[in-house]
Design a protein around this motif. Structure first.
Motif, PDB file in Angstrom:
ATOM      1  N   GLU A  41       0.899  -1.283   0.133  1.00 28.33           N
ATOM      2  CA  GLU A  41       0.010   0.039   0.033  1.00 28.33           C
ATOM      3  C   GLU A  41       0.983   1.276   0.223  1.00 28.33           C
ATOM      4  O   GLU A  41       0.654   2.219  -0.587  1.00 28.33           O
ATOM      5  CB  GLU A  41      -0.937   0.036   1.120  1.00 28.33           C
ATOM      6  CG  GLU A  41      -2.242  -1.108   1.112  1.00 28.33           C
ATOM      7  CD  GLU A  41      -2.720  -1.210   2.339  1.00 28.33           C
ATOM      8  OE1 GLU A  41      -2.504  -0.359   3.262  1.00 28.33           O
ATOM      9  OE2 GLU A  41      -3.571  -2.254   2.479  1.00 28.33           O
ATOM     10  N   ALA A  42       2.088   1.208   0.709  1.00 29.30           N
ATOM     11  CA  ALA A  42       2.998   2.498   0.998  1.00 29.30           C
ATOM     12  C   ALA A  42       3.537   2.671  -0.561  1.00 29.30           C
ATOM     13  O   ALA A  42       3.774   3.704  -0.891  1.00 29.30           O
ATOM     14  CB  ALA A  42       3.675   2.390   1.846  1.00 29.30           C
ATOM     15  N   ILE A  43       3.867   1.426  -1.058  1.00 25.54           N
ATOM     16  CA  ILE A  43       4.675   1.657  -2.567  1.00 25.54           C
ATOM     17  C   ILE A  43       3.368   2.131  -3.575  1.00 25.54           C
ATOM     18  O   ILE A  43       3.896   3.119  -4.211  1.00 25.54           O
ATOM     19  CB  ILE A  43       5.097   0.368  -2.909  1.00 25.54           C
ATOM     20  CG1 ILE A  43       6.313  -0.093  -1.949  1.00 25.54           C
ATOM     21  CG2 ILE A  43       5.477   0.381  -4.429  1.00 25.54           C
ATOM     22  CD1 ILE A  43       6.630  -1.566  -2.262  1.00 25.54           C
ATOM     23  N   HIS A  65       3.288   5.826  -2.986  1.00 26.85           N
ATOM     24  CA  HIS A  65       4.309   6.517  -3.589  1.00 26.85           C
ATOM     25  C   HIS A  65       4.359   6.801  -5.017  1.00 26.85           C
ATOM     26  O   HIS A  65       4.351   7.925  -5.210  1.00 26.85           O
ATOM     27  CB  HIS A  65       5.760   5.795  -2.968  1.00 26.85           C
ATOM     28  CG  HIS A  65       6.658   6.463  -3.513  1.00 26.85           C
ATOM     29  ND1 HIS A  65       7.330   6.195  -4.771  1.00 26.85           N
ATOM     30  CD2 HIS A  65       7.742   7.267  -2.941  1.00 26.85           C
ATOM     31  CE1 HIS A  65       8.576   6.740  -4.978  1.00 26.85           C
ATOM     32  NE2 HIS A  65       8.833   7.550  -3.836  1.00 26.85           N
ATOM     33  N   GLN A  66       4.038   5.662  -5.615  1.00 25.20           N
ATOM     34  CA  GLN A  66       3.825   5.994  -7.082  1.00 25.20           C
ATOM     35  C   GLN A  66       2.790   6.731  -7.597  1.00 25.20           C
ATOM     36  O   GLN A  66       2.908   7.493  -8.472  1.00 25.20           O
ATOM     37  CB  GLN A  66       3.683   4.276  -7.495  1.00 25.20           C
ATOM     38  CG  GLN A  66       4.578   3.425  -7.377  1.00 25.20           C
ATOM     39  CD  GLN A  66       5.717   4.002  -8.126  1.00 25.20           C
ATOM     40  OE1 GLN A  66       6.139   4.128  -9.045  1.00 25.20           O
ATOM     41  NE2 GLN A  66       6.870   3.964  -7.272  1.00 25.20           N
ATOM     42  N   ARG A  67       1.848   7.020  -6.641  1.00 24.57           N
ATOM     43  CA  ARG A  67       0.571   7.627  -7.117  1.00 24.57           C
ATOM     44  C   ARG A  67       1.021   9.274  -6.925  1.00 24.57           C
ATOM     45  O   ARG A  67       1.075  10.107  -7.629  1.00 24.57           O
ATOM     46  CB  ARG A  67      -0.606   7.465  -5.990  1.00 24.57           C
ATOM     47  CG  ARG A  67      -1.714   8.461  -6.482  1.00 24.57           C
ATOM     48  CD  ARG A  67      -2.933   8.215  -5.611  1.00 24.57           C
ATOM     49  NE  ARG A  67      -2.526   8.636  -4.068  1.00 24.57           N
ATOM     50  CZ  ARG A  67      -2.388   7.766  -3.017  1.00 24.57           C
ATOM     51  NH1 ARG A  67      -2.796   6.456  -3.139  1.00 24.57           N
ATOM     52  NH2 ARG A  67      -1.819   8.210  -1.779  1.00 24.57           N
ATOM     53  N   ASP A  68       1.665   9.539  -5.398  1.00 25.09           N
ATOM     54  CA  ASP A  68       1.998  10.807  -5.186  1.00 25.09           C
ATOM     55  C   ASP A  68       3.258  11.436  -6.016  1.00 25.09           C
ATOM     56  O   ASP A  68       3.205  12.395  -6.368  1.00 25.09           O
ATOM     57  CB  ASP A  68       2.478  10.720  -3.642  1.00 25.09           C
ATOM     58  CG  ASP A  68       1.277  10.562  -2.685  1.00 25.09           C
ATOM     59  OD1 ASP A  68       0.199  10.510  -3.103  1.00 25.09           O
ATOM     60  OD2 ASP A  68       1.533   9.964  -1.550  1.00 25.09           O
ATOM     61  N   TRP A  69       4.214  10.438  -6.325  1.00 24.67           N
ATOM     62  CA  TRP A  69       5.482  10.968  -7.161  1.00 24.67           C
ATOM     63  C   TRP A  69       5.367  10.994  -8.386  1.00 24.67           C
ATOM     64  O   TRP A  69       5.782  11.625  -9.193  1.00 24.67           O
ATOM     65  CB  TRP A  69       6.701  10.244  -6.598  1.00 24.67           C
ATOM     66  CG  TRP A  69       7.018  10.694  -5.184  1.00 24.67           C
ATOM     67  CD1 TRP A  69       6.536  10.264  -4.018  1.00 24.67           C
ATOM     68  CD2 TRP A  69       8.117  11.746  -4.830  1.00 24.67           C
ATOM     69  NE1 TRP A  69       6.988  10.871  -2.790  1.00 24.67           N
ATOM     70  CE2 TRP A  69       8.140  11.797  -3.434  1.00 24.67           C
ATOM     71  CE3 TRP A  69       9.090  12.507  -5.538  1.00 24.67           C
ATOM     72  CZ2 TRP A  69       9.155  12.706  -2.916  1.00 24.67           C
ATOM     73  CZ3 TRP A  69       9.792  13.136  -5.132  1.00 24.67           C
ATOM     74  CH2 TRP A  69       9.758  13.384  -3.629  1.00 24.67           C
ATOM     75  N   TYR A  70       4.541   9.877  -8.960  1.00 20.40           N
ATOM     76  CA  TYR A  70       4.638   9.668 -10.464  1.00 20.40           C
ATOM     77  C   TYR A  70       3.133   9.543 -11.184  1.00 20.40           C
ATOM     78  O   TYR A  70       3.280   9.543 -12.393  1.00 20.40           O
ATOM     79  CB  TYR A  70       5.356   8.590 -10.764  1.00 20.40           C
ATOM     80  CG  TYR A  70       6.620   8.232 -10.390  1.00 20.40           C
ATOM     81  CD1 TYR A  70       7.738   9.021 -10.730  1.00 20.40           C
ATOM     82  CD2 TYR A  70       6.923   7.514  -8.999  1.00 20.40           C
ATOM     83  CE1 TYR A  70       9.012   8.974 -10.328  1.00 20.40           C
ATOM     84  CE2 TYR A  70       8.247   7.067  -8.599  1.00 20.40           C
ATOM     85  CZ  TYR A  70       9.292   8.081  -9.254  1.00 20.40           C
ATOM     86  OH  TYR A  70      10.633   8.119  -8.576  1.00 20.40           O
ATOM     87  N   GLY A  71       2.211   9.968 -10.245  1.00 21.96           N
ATOM     88  CA  GLY A  71       0.862  10.051 -11.128  1.00 21.96           C
ATOM     89  C   GLY A  71       0.378   8.624 -11.398  1.00 21.96           C
ATOM     90  O   GLY A  71      -0.760   8.598 -12.325  1.00 21.96           O
ATOM     91  N   LEU A  72       0.853   7.519 -10.996  1.00 22.80           N
ATOM     92  CA  LEU A  72       0.585   6.350 -11.256  1.00 22.80           C
ATOM     93  C   LEU A  72      -0.641   5.734 -10.525  1.00 22.80           C
ATOM     94  O   LEU A  72      -0.632   6.311  -9.203  1.00 22.80           O
ATOM     95  CB  LEU A  72       1.541   5.249 -11.584  1.00 22.80           C
ATOM     96  CG  LEU A  72       2.717   5.748 -12.327  1.00 22.80           C
ATOM     97  CD1 LEU A  72       3.908   4.672 -12.206  1.00 22.80           C
ATOM     98  CD2 LEU A  72       2.425   5.802 -13.905  1.00 22.80           C
TER      99      LEU A  72
END
Length: 118
Positions: free
Chosen positions: A68-70, A73-80
């Motif tokens: 969930e944390a990963i 992170h992908q959502r917050d940093w890369y918009g994925l």
């Protein structure tokens, strides 16, 4: 009796890289062992986790909270937006991750470039 063929190595790449790291005062990333025990708060967190029963093998895709944390992170940093349930896998190390990626994406006849030391 020695059989003909290539000479057997007298050492491993890990021995060579460890010696070079020591010679040049470099950080040794070649073998995966730390030079120190780590920060006290990390050690205490590990002790607390073990006392809470987290002392067994994790699930194959990784601990749900880490997945969930990963994903966050992908959502917050890369918009994925990978799903933590089926879009994130945590491996036990780089070798497992590389093998999984190659098994998933490399097909017979494909070419792969591997940089030394591999």
């Amino acid at each position: 009796m020695d059989l003909p063929g290539p000479a057997k190595p007298q050492t491993t790449i890990f021995t060579v890289m460890s010696a070079l790291a020591q010679q040049y005062g470099a950080v040794n990333l070649g073998q995966g062992f730390p030079d120190e025990s780590g920060p006290e708060h990390v050690i205490e967190a590990a002790v607390a986790a073990m006392r809470d029963g987290r002392n067994q093998y994790p699930p194959m895709p990784g601990v749900p909270e880490l997945r969930e944390a990963i994903a966050a992170h992908q959502r917050d940093w890369y918009g994925l937006a990978p799903s933590p349930d089926d879009g994130v896998v945590v491996t036990a190390g780089a070798s497992e991750a590389i093998a999984a990626a190659m098994l998933a994406f490399v097909r017979p006849g494909d070419e792969v470039v591997a940089m030394e030391p591999f």
